[in-house]
Write an enzyme that holds these catalytic residues in place. Structure first.
Site, PDB file in Angstrom:
ATOM      1  N   CYS A 244       0.835  -1.205   0.000  1.00 36.31           N
ATOM      2  CA  CYS A 244       0.000   0.000   0.000  1.00 36.31           C
ATOM      3  C   CYS A 244       0.870   1.254   0.000  1.00 36.31           C
ATOM      4  O   CYS A 244       1.553   1.511  -0.981  1.00 36.31           O
ATOM      5  CB  CYS A 244      -0.962  -0.025   1.183  1.00 36.31           C
ATOM      6  SG  CYS A 244      -2.324   1.134   0.968  1.00 36.31           S
ATOM      7  N   HIS A 328      -3.856  -5.105   0.073  1.00 38.58           N
ATOM      8  CA  HIS A 328      -3.337  -5.606   1.346  1.00 38.58           C
ATOM      9  C   HIS A 328      -3.289  -7.121   1.374  1.00 38.58           C
ATOM     10  O   HIS A 328      -4.276  -7.759   1.708  1.00 38.58           O
ATOM     11  CB  HIS A 328      -4.198  -5.099   2.505  1.00 38.58           C
ATOM     12  CG  HIS A 328      -4.040  -3.639   2.763  1.00 38.58           C
ATOM     13  ND1 HIS A 328      -3.127  -3.135   3.665  1.00 38.58           N
ATOM     14  CD2 HIS A 328      -4.663  -2.564   2.219  1.00 38.58           C
ATOM     15  CE1 HIS A 328      -3.199  -1.809   3.683  1.00 38.58           C
ATOM     16  NE2 HIS A 328      -4.125  -1.430   2.814  1.00 38.58           N
ATOM     17  N   GLU A 330      -2.034  -8.901   3.508  1.00 39.29           N
ATOM     18  CA  GLU A 330      -2.227  -9.362   4.895  1.00 39.29           C
ATOM     19  C   GLU A 330      -3.700  -9.362   5.270  1.00 39.29           C
ATOM     20  O   GLU A 330      -4.073  -9.824   6.352  1.00 39.29           O
ATOM     21  CB  GLU A 330      -1.442  -8.478   5.853  1.00 39.29           C
ATOM     22  CG  GLU A 330      -2.087  -7.138   6.218  1.00 39.29           C
ATOM     23  CD  GLU A 330      -1.947  -6.065   5.122  1.00 39.29           C
ATOM     24  OE1 GLU A 330      -1.449  -6.396   4.023  1.00 39.29           O
ATOM     25  OE2 GLU A 330      -2.358  -4.927   5.367  1.00 39.29           O
TER      26      GLU A 330
END
Ligand SMILES: Nc1ncnc2c1ncn2[C@@H]1O[C@H](COP(=O)(O)OP(=O)(O)O)[C@@H](O)[C@H]1O
Ligand SMILES: Nc1ncnc2c1ncn2[C@@H]1O[C@H](COP(=O)(O)OP(=O)(O)O)[C@@H](O)[C@H]1O
Ligand SMILES: [Mg+2]
Ligand SMILES: [Mg+2]
Lengths: 360, 1064
Positions: A244, A328, A330
């Site tokens: 990001c 993202h 994650e």
């Protein structure tokens, strides 16, 4: 005595609602996200630092907020937002891990919330006029104006304290630009020792196996001071992962341009295609600025692309060992489709199968 | 690419609507056909369900109204030579037929490619044992279980894992035959029954109180995979998803749980290699991270229809494109123009509630569980769960005002009502809260997640709050709160004692009106256009200003239920098309996710909303249309007509006052007297005494029937005094605000349907279809034939003349239907509906003359010319037959009567009556050839009447069995028949032994009268037949017709002709 509370936007648009959380006026940039689950994760995501957040999904607070041990697993040590706007607040909650209501959690953290708001209308206003400053006003006490655009957010969210996570002989240096715990979790789970440092950490003479620039708040153009640092690692060819904001920092460091999207990506359902494997993924995103694919220097592959608006979603440079993603990987909150990015980073460090894998 | 070499595709439909397999497959089938047509692929459809949209002439290139069975499908394949076949769009019927085609090597033989999910994956999902093995390969958890092939093994394994156990059936849907067994006896009973129609059952650990969660998953051949929608069941595991209240998206799952299950879904579907759409069901432990995968349905399902309507993602359409080789990233969501590789973000909550019709059935068990009994469903959208829930309960059209303020639901033992769920449990929950049960206590009894209970509590609390002050007033803030929590004006009126009128007035004065919100699939993140809207009081401004030129509102039919089903959806859709062609903008209001009328591409604007006076008025005010059409959606719109018009809303077509005059049996009968049109002797029912006096005068049997009911609810024949008394109680308390009529019941009379369209009282065109059964079998359960086969021309003439008089007197403008009874050239009218009737699709498609198209033109005032449709001389015959779902309705008596029991219908065309009749009988489950028949033929006159038919059966070499009386009679008339003892006699050879051993292919049982003894015997036989999947006939005329047809027609010569090959 019932408190009167309202939400007032920069352009004077006013919404009357009901108060929850902590009874105090607050201001900040008003932003939205269309994700349907994961309010505890979102509220603790430093990318939302200093912002007043609204969810387009109307029913919020349903499963309360989890107990202390689980709490630790959230994205950062505390709530990052300045205020919360919801349509239908669940005062009563139900979940086997839940310990308190969303409202109580905000109260403890001295964060105001306003509910009974037409969050769909609010979102339509925000998306058309672009995110605006706004304030939650309780009992007509004007809050002092906080304009995140006027401050150095990266500096504000980046934790000074150096912290170590996990164990293992390979070390990853993680620059905290507003880092989320799940990024750390994903690295630790792959057997790395993670050294989390603030943006201005002096990295000069130490041996590391990989470096990560985390996600975080704000306009990348403001963080020119990171360019030199990023380039240092790029040139040293140490395997690098940018997520990001991290991705955008890499992009400007190598001379690419970023610009503000007409409609920012603020959702957990952004479709992305990997142009190498031709596979598609649903990703979690929260950004208003994007890298201009036309400005990506040669040698860098415009690897990921958004299936809706065609904007750049990530870069790859195998020679220099750099992987970056606008989305993202994650997740948290959001879908975990792209956790393979951490595997690739892992493989890149181990220099194994990575090459074949991305040649498909 | 595959789609280039595929030129012609065969699509299997799901045949008649039945419990577990309803309208959702008309939606998926028609979407598939549209999707293929866009690709210029030729489509061939096999589906005998004539009431569906998919069998309309403008969709598939060729439509075969034939049974979806291996034999017929093979013959169609032989003739049409398609390159590919779609098995995923016609429910379990299509899927099972497809698997059989593969097993018999037919697809290979004709080189036909199965498009979409391959057969291996289908088998791995349908065979529950294989399925578990596959899951084990990717370490996904499933319930501890064992597939067994005999009752003995079932019991053995059950003892091992301990009771209670869950029993599940392979290759079935709607949980058919499945259930929880808490001891050996229960298990034996269930498993014996199950093995009568399946070879494999699954014995499983019973996961009591776990949450049930579903994900709708889409995958393409490139291995791109998404979950379009997830759903959470309000009712815990153990209650079938089709029987549960379901919400979308899930409400009580945290991010971790939501995405864990999502990841498992994607992992599983990729491993199975599904191509297209499928559905995965989970059990989720409410007290840990633990979970189980319950099943995967490798096809479009009820849930996918729901998911599609809930999210605005066109699942069936996309699934069809994927089946012919597209990738998700190559397709766009045709509605929003976003990539098809996309997971919608909802900014509203959706609540689906099943619609049951259990109360109609004598003796039926109203308990709900793991096997489906519901006949339809509704879906409501709101921005609060409470709002959506209360809307949905009203949409059910069972008289519920919402969660609370209902008079009709009584529970003598609340705890029991909560503990062992039936179709009214949600009302029991509310009642319990009113009477002080705590959320915890209710949770312990029901295992419904507390979050849902808290929400219901909110509703109850508000009700108590506003109900408290008896000052007949309500504060503005309370009023607004009520509306936000989904209370209707009527509901508030009941609770506060303020008139509905004044509540509305107060709302308008204080600008408490709903906002129009759009379902855009992106949660307003960026602009996305759809025509798909709902109303909410949890919003302060409309998403859009609707400015439609020449707009017309069409009221849909609401939830499917017995008596009102897909046929009315067909009428709505066709009417909408005509309106478009006539350059009107169309607005549909409907709340049934299983319909085509709620598809994104059928109307200019779709309101997924309540079909109630209040909501229709709100929408009317928002878009002020030219008017409303109430004659296409069946009885619900019909009943709204008068009130809407009295409140200055324009009703198009026949005047609401005429509608009222025809609906009110009392005024209608008076009108017939005035017009000197014959009708059965009748009397308005004042008191039980007067009724009994009337019955005595005209002599039994008599018929009791309330007004304003569809499908003969609470209607009954009384053959003697105490029956009459019994029925009166039931009937009168059902709709006390409408007059009840008692009339002479005519035995041994013919019944005919007169369907027509009139303009300014002049009949434009009409059709007459004849019932095969005598009057006394509800028109919806009757077997219809067109053209009539045994009616005098004189009778037809009288029918036309009477109908002309009625049309003129009521000045009819639009579609209408009159039911006649005829006995030796003397015709009597039994009722008249000033709306499209159940038989409109049948007559329109059979006669190739679209009555709805004409009716719609009339309604919008376009002059149409009279058309004379031939009454007799056709080259073919059409027969419509009812589909019953008694197998699923434990205990229900599978006998027909004046109340309607069928859940669906089929119709087939043939070169003659016999062929058409046999085709449709096979379509609704008659199995040929018949080698043995058991008969108990009821009263002596019917014995006599059936004698000839039995002789024919004998000639056809069929072995005959009978109960003593019948057998003696037949033997006396030298038709050799073996005697079997009545069930209650408990002596062998007993009919029940023969049924259980499946030594009988067909049971003919003509109920004598309602005499107790006979009932239990006959009932046991009929029930036995149903439970052991043996063909059953309970009507004399049908039995005779079957004998005749089998005698005159050899079923092996049945012609394979598509609809358009039958020419007038
Ligand atoms: N192991 C189990 N324990 C408790 N309930 C179960 C179990 N397995 C299935 N059920 C219930 O039975 C219902 C029907 O089972 P399912 O396999 O979905 O049948 P179908 O394929 O006909 O839908 C499910 O919706 C669920 O509520
Ligand atoms: N007087 C009568 N004599 C014999 N059968 C009747 C008589 N009236 C009604 N029926 C039977 O009852 C059925 C249902 O009656 P109907 O008025 O059509 O109810 P609904 O309004 O539910 O359609 C009819 O189809 C017919 O078979
Ligand atoms: Mg199934
Ligand atoms: Mg199921």
């Amino acid at each position: 005595m019932k408190k009167i509370v309202k939400l007032v936007l920069e352009d004077k648009t006013t919404f009357n609602g009901k108060l929850f959380g902590y009874p105090k006026s607050m201001s900040g940039e008003v932003v939205f996200n269309t994700g349907m689950v994961g309010y505890p994760e979102a509220l603790t995501d430093p990318s939302y630092y200093g912002q007043i957040l609204t969810f387009t999904y109307p029913l919020i607070g349903n499963y309360g907020v989890a107990d202390k041990d689980y709490y630790k697993l959230l994205e950062s040590k505390n709530i990052q937002i300045n205020g919360l706007i919801v349509s239908d607040l669940s005062k009563s909650f139900s979940h086997w891990r839940a310990e308190k209501s969303l409202s109580d959690w905000l109260y403890e953290n001295k964060i105001p919330g306003i509910y009974d708001i037409d969050t769909r209308l609010l979102t339509q206003i925000l998306r058309e006029k672009g995110t605006m400053l706004g304030k939650i006003i309780v009992d007509n006490n004007e809050p002092k104006i906080y304009d995140p655009n006027k401050c150095d957010l990266l500096n504000e969210v980046s934790e000074r304290k150096i912290e170590y996570f996990g164990s293992g002989d390979k070390i990853i240096l993680l620059f905290d630009c507003g880092c989320k715990n799940s990024i750390i979790k994903n690295l630790v789970n792959r057997g790395y020792k993670v050294k989390k440092v603030s943006w201005d950490y002096d990295y000069s003479e130490e041996k590391i196996d990989g470096v990560v620039f985390s996600s975080g708040p704000g306009d990348p153009k403001k963080y020119g001071y990171m360019i030199e640092k990023v380039n240092h690692f790029i040139n040293s060819e140490i395997p690098m992962l940018g997520i990001c904001l991290g991705h955008q920092l890499v992009a400007i460091s190598i001379g690419a341009e970023t610009y503000k999207l007409q409609y920012g990506h603020r959702s957990q359902n952004q479709p992305v295609i990997d142009k190498i494997s031709n596979r598609c993924f649903i990703t979690s995103q929260n950004h208003g600025f994007v890298v201009d694919s036309k400005t990506i220097p040669t040698g860098w592959i415009n690897r990921f692309e958004n299936l809706n608006d065609g904007t750049n979603e990530g870069l790859l440079n195998k020679k220099l060992n750099v992987i970056t993603t606008q989305f993202h990987p994650e997740a948290s909150p959001g879908p975990v489709d792209t956790s393979f990015i951490f595997d690739e980073f892992d493989e890149m460090i181990k220099e194994k199968s990575f090459t074949q894998r991305t040649q498909r | 690419m595959m789609k280039d070499k595929i030129k012609k595709v065969l699509i299997l439909g799901s045949s008649a609507l039945k419990i577990g397999e309803a309208g959702e497959f008309d939606y998926s089938g028609s979407q598939a056909i549209k999707a293929l047509k866009e690709e210029k692929i030729e489509t061939v459809l096999i589906n005998p369900n004539i009431a569906t949209i998919q069998t309309s002439d403008y969709l598939a290139d060729k439509v075969y109204l034939l049974p979806v069975t291996t034999e017929f499908v093979e013959n169609v394949i032989k003739k049409e030579k398609p390159d590919g076949i779609l098995l995923g769009f016609g429910g379990q019927t299509a899927l099972n037929c497809g698997m059989d085609l593969v097993k018999k090597g037919i697809l290979k033989k004709y080189k036909i490619e199965i498009l979409g999910t391959n057969i291996k994956a289908i088998e791995e999902t349908e065979d529950r044992q294989k399925f578990n093995e596959v899951l084990a390969e990717i370490d996904v958890k499933y319930p501890k279980s064992q597939a067994v092939n005999s009752t003995a093994d079932a019991i053995k394994y059950a003892e091992k894992i301990e009771y209670p156990v869950m029993v599940r059936i392979a290759y079935a849907l709607g949980g058919l035959g499945s259930g929880m067994c808490s001891n050996k006896a229960e298990l034996k009973k269930l498993s014996d029954k199950a093995f009568s129609y399946t070879s494999q059952i699954l014995i499983e650990e019973y996961l009591k109180g776990w949450k049930e969660i579903e994900y709708e998953v889409v995958r393409d051949k490139y291995d791109n995979c998404i979950t379009v929608c997830n759903m959470e069941n309000f009712d815990p595991l153990g209650i079938h998803t089709g029987e549960s209240i379901v919400v979308a998206p899930s409400q009580t799952l945290s991010n971790e749980e939501y995405h864990k299950l999502r990841e498992i879904a994607i992992r599983t579907i990729k491993h199975l290699g599904i191509v297209g759409e499928c559905n995965i069901q989970y059990a989720l432990d409410p007290n840990s991270w633990d979970y189980r995968v319950i099943e995967v349905n490798a096809r479009l399902s009820r849930s996918s229809a729901l998911a599609s309507k809930a999210t605005g993602y066109p699942l069936a359409h996309i699934a069809a494109k994927l089946a012919i080789g597209y990738g998700l990233h190559e397709l766009k969501n045709t509605i929003t123009k976003t990539s098809a590789f996309f997971e919608p973000a909802l900014d509203y909550v959706v609540v689906k509630i099943p619609r049951w019709d259990l109360k109609k059935f004598r003796k039926v068990s109203r308990k709900i569980g793991s096997s489906m009994k519901s006949v339809g469903e509704v879906m409501a959208i709101g921005r609060k769960f409470e709002e959506a829930l209360q809307k949905a309960l009203r949409m059910l059209d069972i008289g519920a005002k919402g969660v609370i303020a209902n008079s009709q639901f009584e529970f003598e033992n609340l705890s029991k009502a909560l503990k062992s769920p039936d179709d009214e449990r949600v009302f029991a929950v509310a009642k319990a809260m009113e009477s002080g049960y705590s959320v915890d206590k209710i949770h312990k009894l029901t295992h419904i997640d507390k979050w849902f209970l808290y929400k219901i509590k909110n509703i109850v609390n508000i009700a108590l709050k506003i109900g408290k002050n008896k000052t007949k007033s309500i504060s503005i803030s309370n009023l607004r709160e009520c509306k936000q929590f989904g209370f209707s004006d009527e509901q508030i009126s009941i609770l506060t004692g303020i008139s509905e009128k004044n509540i509305y007035k107060k709302r308008i004065e204080n600008k408490i009106i709903p906002a129009i919100k759009r379902i855009d699939t992106v949660g307003a993140e960026y602009p996305a256009y759809t025509n798909y809207l709902y109303l909410t009081y949890n919003g302060i401004s409309d998403d859009l200003q609707i400015k439609l030129p020449k707009s017309v509102i069409l009221l849909g039919s609401g939830s499917y239920k017995i008596g009102s089903s897909v046929e009315f959806d067909w009428c709505c859709v066709v009417s909408g098309n005509t309106l478009k062609n006539e350059k009107y903008s169309t607005v549909m209001i409907n709340c049934n996710p299983e319909t085509v009328s709620t598809d994104y591409d059928e109307f200019d604007v779709l309101f997924f909303e309540e079909l109630t006076f209040e909501t229709v008025r709100e929408i009317y005010n928002k878009i002020n249309p030219l008017g409303i059409i109430v004659s296409m959606g069946g009885q619900i719109p019909n009943n709204l007509a008068l009130k809407l018009s009295k409140n200055n809303m324009q009703i198009l077509g026949t005047s609401p006052y005429s509608i009222d005059r025809a609906e009110n049996r009392s005024t209608f009968s008076a009108m017939l007297d005035m017009l000197e049109i014959g009708q059965p002797l009748w009397e308005k029912l004042e008191s039980v005494e007067s009724a009994l006096k009337f019955a005595k005068k005209v002599d039994y049997p008599v018929l009791v029937r309330p007004s304003y009911v569809l499908s003969g609810a609470a209607m009954a024949v009384a053959s003697n005094r105490n029956e009459l008394e019994k029925f009166l109680k039931k009937a009168v308390n059902i709709s006390n605000d409408y007059p009840v009529v008692i009339s002479k019941f005519l035995s041994n009379a013919k019944e005919l349907e007169f369907d027509a369209v009139a303009q300014n009282g002049e009949i434009i065109s009409y059709a007459i279809s004849e019932h095969v059964e005598n009057a006394g079998v509800h028109s919806g359960d009757a077997t219809l034939v067109i053209p009539p086969q045994r009616t005098y021309f004189e009778t037809m003439r009288q029918i036309r003349n009477n109908s002309e008089k009625i049309a003129k007197e009521l000045n009819i403008d639009g579609p209408f239907n009159i039911q006649y009874i005829a006995k030796n050239n003397d015709v009597k009218v039994i009722e008249c509906n000033l709306r499209a009737s159940r038989s409109f699709p049948f007559i329109s498609k059979t006669l190739k003359y679209n009555f709805i198209d004409i009716a719609t033109k009339v309604i919008v005032g376009k002059r149409v010319s009279k058309t004379k449709i031939p009454l007799f001389d056709y080259e073919y015959v059409g027969v419509k037959a009812p589909q019953f779902s008694f197998t699923r309705l434990d205990g229900a008596d599978p006998a027909t009567g004046v109340e309607m029991y069928s859940t669906g219908e089929v119709a087939c065309l043939g070169d003659n009556f016999n062929e058409a009749f046999l085709k449709s009988m096979i379509s609704v489950g008659l199995k040929l050839p018949i080698k043995s028949i058991f008969i108990s033929s009821g009263p002596i006159e019917s014995k006599a009447e059936l004698l000839e038919s039995m002789r024919i059966f004998k000639q056809l070499g069929i072995k005959l069995y009978g109960t003593k009386g019948t057998a003696d009679f037949l033997n006396k008339n030298n038709v050799k028949t073996k005697i079997l003892h009545w069930p209650l006699e408990k002596t062998s050879p007993n009919v029940m032994e023969y049924i259980q051993a499946k030594k009988i292919d067909l049971v003919i049982n003509i109920p004598k009268n309602f005499n107790k003894e006979e009932l239990t015997n006959g009932y046991t036989i009929r029930r036995g037949a149903v439970e052991f999947a043996i063909s059953l006939i309970t009507n004399r005329q049908i039995a005779m017709r079957l004998a005749e047809s089998l005698f005159r027609y050899n079923e092996t010569e049945i012609k394979i002709k598509s609809m358009d090959e039958y020419r007038i």
